[in-house]
Design a protein around this motif. Structure first.
Motif, short mmCIF file in Angstrom:
data_model
loop_
_atom_site.label_atom_id
_atom_site.label_comp_id
_atom_site.label_asym_id
_atom_site.label_seq_id
_atom_site.Cartn_x
_atom_site.Cartn_y
_atom_site.Cartn_z
N PHE A 87 42.20 120.60 100.73
CA PHE A 87 42.07 119.85 101.98
C PHE A 87 43.41 119.71 102.72
CE2 PHE A 87 38.02 118.59 100.02
CZ PHE A 87 37.19 118.89 101.09
N SER A 129 28.89 116.08 99.36
CA SER A 129 30.12 115.34 99.69
C SER A 129 31.26 116.29 100.04
CB SER A 129 30.51 114.47 98.49
OG SER A 129 31.76 113.85 98.70
N LYS A 167 33.14 116.54 103.74
CA LYS A 167 34.58 116.36 103.94
C LYS A 167 35.16 117.50 104.79
CE LYS A 167 37.09 115.07 100.36
NZ LYS A 167 37.58 115.00 98.95
N GLU A 191 34.08 116.87 108.38
CA GLU A 191 34.84 115.75 108.96
C GLU A 191 36.20 116.17 109.46
OE1 GLU A 191 34.72 112.94 105.77
OE2 GLU A 191 32.85 112.01 106.48
#
Length: 229
Positions: free
Chosen positions: A54, A82, A86, A89
């Motif tokens: 990330f 999930s 992420k 997002e």
């Protein structure tokens, strides 16, 4: 999430996007022609942490449009929704590669709105599935459910088949294409032998032979095309 690899730039894996591809470890199938066979056994030479992944996405904002989540089989992971969320997002489009064995989880992913594009591998006609995926007494019920789910999902998607001499025949391609009747995106992919596949004795189809198989597929899926030749 066990991240076993990251292709930091790809113009091919996510149609219409400049993207990257993240490879998750683990698969329920044992296809002898798979070019990511090591991932089926969760063999990670250089495992990447989620934090590191990330951070990479954060640095590439404005340079990349999308993330292809591949494997292995991503839907084996309990935390896949999930994980995809992420990525979304961070304002990336998400493509999911799947073998279609887990229709219930695929449905959850689609309903959660965390995926923009799905590529499903349809390995062979239903009668040839067990031999093709290397799993004795393989139940194709999940495959049929996933195909129908994508057909009616409204989400952008494609189906694809890697064609291997000895595993795929004119008859099996005919039967397989019937499962995908009416679809717009179906790709016959050329198998290419390499030292990465589990079975070094598998043979490639010639370009002419592939074009013949394509014509057979196009009887039921007129827009089918060849990929990788």
């Amino acid at each position: 999430m066990k991240i076993c690899g990251l292709m930091k730039l790809t113009l091919l894996d996510f149609p219409g996007k400049v993207g990257c591809t993240v490879f998750l470890g683990g698969c329920n199938l044992r296809c002898q022609f798979c070019h990511n066979a090591e991932l089926a056994f969760e063999s990670c030479g250089d495992e990447i942490s989620e934090e590191e992944f990330f951070k990479f996405l954060e640095k590439r904002k404005g340079m990349l449009d999308g993330v292809c989540v591949s494997g292995g089989e991503p839907l084996l992971n309990d935390g896949i929704i999930s994980f995809l969320k992420k990525i979304k997002e961070k304002d990336y489009a998400v493509k999911l590669d799947t073998n279609g064995c887990f229709p219930e989880r695929l449905k959850e992913v689609l309903e959660a709105g965390v995926c923009d594009y799905v590529a499903m591998d349809v390995k062979n006609s239903l009668g040839e599935y067990a031999k093709t995926v290397g799993v004795e007494d393989f139940d194709t019920n999940g495959i049929e459910k996933s195909i129908e789910l994508l057909k009616t999902s409204g989400i952008d998607h494609e189906f694809r088949t890697t064609v291997v001499k000895g595993l795929h025949t004119e008859e099996s391609i005919e039967k397989l294409s019937l499962l995908l009747k009416g679809e717009k995106k179906y790709f016959l992919q050329a198998f290419i032998q390499s030292d990465r596949v589990l079975d070094g004795s598998l043979e490639e189809y010639t370009k002419d032979e592939l074009e013949n198989l394509l014509k057979i597929a196009q009887r039921n899926v007129p827009d089918a095309v060849l990929r990788g030749i």
